[in-house]
Design a protein around this motif. Sequence first.
Motif, short mmCIF file in Angstrom:
data_model
loop_
_atom_site.label_atom_id
_atom_site.label_comp_id
_atom_site.label_asym_id
_atom_site.label_seq_id
_atom_site.Cartn_x
_atom_site.Cartn_y
_atom_site.Cartn_z
N LYS A 224 0.82 -1.22 0.00
CA LYS A 224 0.00 0.00 0.00
C LYS A 224 0.86 1.27 0.00
N ASN A 225 2.04 1.17 0.56
CA ASN A 225 2.90 2.34 0.66
C ASN A 225 4.34 1.91 0.34
N PRO A 226 4.68 1.84 -0.95
CA PRO A 226 5.99 1.28 -1.32
C PRO A 226 7.19 2.15 -0.96
N ARG A 227 6.98 3.44 -0.74
CA ARG A 227 8.13 4.31 -0.48
C ARG A 227 7.76 5.44 0.48
N TYR A 228 8.64 5.66 1.43
CA TYR A 228 8.49 6.79 2.36
C TYR A 228 9.90 7.24 2.73
N VAL A 229 10.16 8.53 2.66
CA VAL A 229 11.51 9.02 2.92
C VAL A 229 11.49 10.07 4.03
N ALA A 230 12.63 10.26 4.65
CA ALA A 230 12.76 11.25 5.72
C ALA A 230 14.13 11.90 5.63
N ARG A 231 14.21 13.10 6.14
CA ARG A 231 15.49 13.82 6.18
C ARG A 231 15.59 14.52 7.53
N LEU A 232 16.76 14.51 8.13
CA LEU A 232 17.00 15.18 9.40
C LEU A 232 17.64 16.54 9.14
N VAL A 233 17.00 17.59 9.67
CA VAL A 233 17.52 18.95 9.52
C VAL A 233 17.85 19.49 10.90
#
Length: 254
Positions: A224-233
Amino acid sequence: MQFCKSTKEIMKISLKWLKEFISIEIGPDEIDEVLTSLGIEVEKIIKTGEKFNNFVIGKVIECEAIAGSDHLHKCEVRVGDEIFHVVCGAPNVAAGQKVVLGKVGAIVPQNGMVLERRKIREVESNGMICSRFELCLDNDHSGIWVLPDDATEGLALADYLGENDVIFEISVTPNRGDCLSHIGIAREIAAFYNLPVNIPKINLKENKEDINEFLKVEIKDPEKNPRYVARLVRNVKIGPSPEWIRKRLEDVGL
């Protein structure tokens, strides 16, 4: 039989903002026609500076008290080559100031009053020296708005404030989510005129630390959700946004 009623989103598009993505020199009416021909309905066109028509930057070159009054002053306000005689009751008016002059025919934003040529204490007044309150810029009505010395005499108030944009209110149907942004609308117009779209470049400065030491993304349902990304700032400073950002967002209804 049941029918689904389509709902539309209202999107506000700034012409100034749009021109950052495409190089066009066409007027609001032509943009209206182009968007309509592309199936994008324009509900309304708003010229942000219209409320400041006939308001200009002037300089008070003379200011003297009117006999028999404890607060009224007879002022001469210079706007380029013209001199306007204006009666002003503000306590802080003085010669040498740069001010906002509302000419005869101007409509005061705060109360909708149309400025007329009139006599006050037998002195003819041809307009009004304005406060920020009367211009609906804030709630300060303690006196007139005294501008910095470098304010350009004769400049229209709309230009001085940057209130010279055109806002398009458009209706976007659910199947056109790509039009819910300025870049999306820019793409449509660029395609119509066969122009390039200037997508802003984002330059990121990344260090060599391993992101997995600080956070991880776990996707529990890849189907259902093949990709999820995150970035630390890091080192983000919390504070008021710059004036140009606030102004831009307010103009499009945020």
